[in-house]
Write a protein that holds these residues in place. Structure first.
Motif, PDB file in Angstrom:
ATOM      1  N   THR A  47     -19.332   6.947 -21.319  1.00 25.29           N
ATOM      2  CA  THR A  47     -18.929   5.986 -22.429  1.00 25.29           C
ATOM      3  C   THR A  47     -17.767   5.292 -22.124  1.00 25.29           C
ATOM      4  OG1 THR A  47     -18.065   7.861 -24.014  1.00 25.29           O
ATOM      5  CG2 THR A  47     -20.377   7.337 -24.390  1.00 25.29           C
ATOM      6  N   ALA A  50     -18.062   3.135 -19.468  1.00 22.98           N
ATOM      7  CA  ALA A  50     -18.870   1.743 -19.706  1.00 22.98           C
ATOM      8  C   ALA A  50     -17.957   0.834 -20.349  1.00 22.98           C
ATOM      9  CB  ALA A  50     -19.940   2.251 -20.504  1.00 22.98           C
ATOM     10  N   HIS A 205     -25.447   0.324 -25.697  1.00 23.86           N
ATOM     11  CA  HIS A 205     -25.126   1.286 -24.370  1.00 23.86           C
ATOM     12  C   HIS A 205     -25.649   2.569 -24.539  1.00 23.86           C
ATOM     13  CE1 HIS A 205     -23.327   2.963 -20.834  1.00 23.86           C
ATOM     14  NE2 HIS A 205     -22.729   3.984 -21.754  1.00 23.86           N
TER      15      HIS A 205
END
Length: 227
Positions: A47, A50, A205
């Protein structure tokens, strides 16, 4: 599953705890918690990666980057992996957390903070942005909570509202961008970004987190390029 406390600190915002999660046959995992709430760990870092990757892809020449929230350093790590980045300011309100990365309590911390492009600022991100020079950054990555619906501290609510976003816009250069991490859809944040920047995107995402499929969001807005 066994939990071993590695470090603990108290501040006016409450309690910060770094602990190790141990399970037989698996490597130990560092876990950061604030006032009993899980913030992040060293097992699932996609995460944070990203967030940085999405932000860096938005700007042609991201020489100067602000990362709001140090965490365990993984967003910063991904930013520094981009050779276009010449300067990375990391703003973290918890002095103890910065100390844990500096002194090796977080083992990978010293190597990250030794990068000459990094400047760590111990401050409230709202104050740091208000004091920054206008048009001095290409990217602002906001990762201090799990989004406006999952605040680490109640006072962070202002970071997702118009006044602070206006401050960020003033700090960004033409063509610059802000990317905000959220654990859930946050339409009010999207609306605030739209009002301040004139356009905004919500990018989904998906990530596998501790044997669960999770769906997260990156909220993105950009300053128009100079014509």
């Amino acid at each position: 599953m066994e939990y071993v406390e590695i470090a603990r600190a108290e501040s006016e915002r409450g309690e910060l705890v770094l602990r190790e999660r141990r399970e037989e046959g698996a490597p130990a995992v560092l876990e950061l918690r604030a006032n009993g709430v899980f913030v992040m760990d060293t097992l699932e870092t996609s995460t944070e990666q990203a967030l940085a990757t999405a932000a860096l892809a938005l700007v042609e020449d991201p020489q100067a980057v602000v990362v709001g929230g140090l965490g365990l350093g993984f967003t910063m790590h991904e930013v520094l992996a981009d050779s276009r980045v010449a300067r990375c300011a990391v703003v973290e309100i918890e002095d103890a957390l910065v100390g844990w990365l500096r002194d090796g309590t977080v083992p990978h911390g010293p190597a990250l903070l030794a990068d000459e492009r990094v400047a760590v600022v111990v401050a409230d991100i709202a104050v740091a942005m208000a004091e920054a020079r206008p048009a001095s950054y290409d990217l602002v990555l906001l990762d201090v909570d799990n989004g406006p619906g999952y605040l680490v501290h109640d006072t962070n609510a202002r970071l997702y509202q118009n006044d602070f976003l206006q401050t960020v816009r003033a700090v960004l250069r033409p063509g610059g961008a802000i990317v905000v991490w959220s654990a859930a859809e946050a339409p009010e944040l999207g609306q605030a970004l739209l009002q301040v920047f004139g356009a905004a995107e919500a990018l989904p995402h998906e990530v596998r987190l501790q044997d669960r499929d999770e769906h997260y969001w990156l909220y993105v807005a950009r300053v128009p390029s100079a014509t």
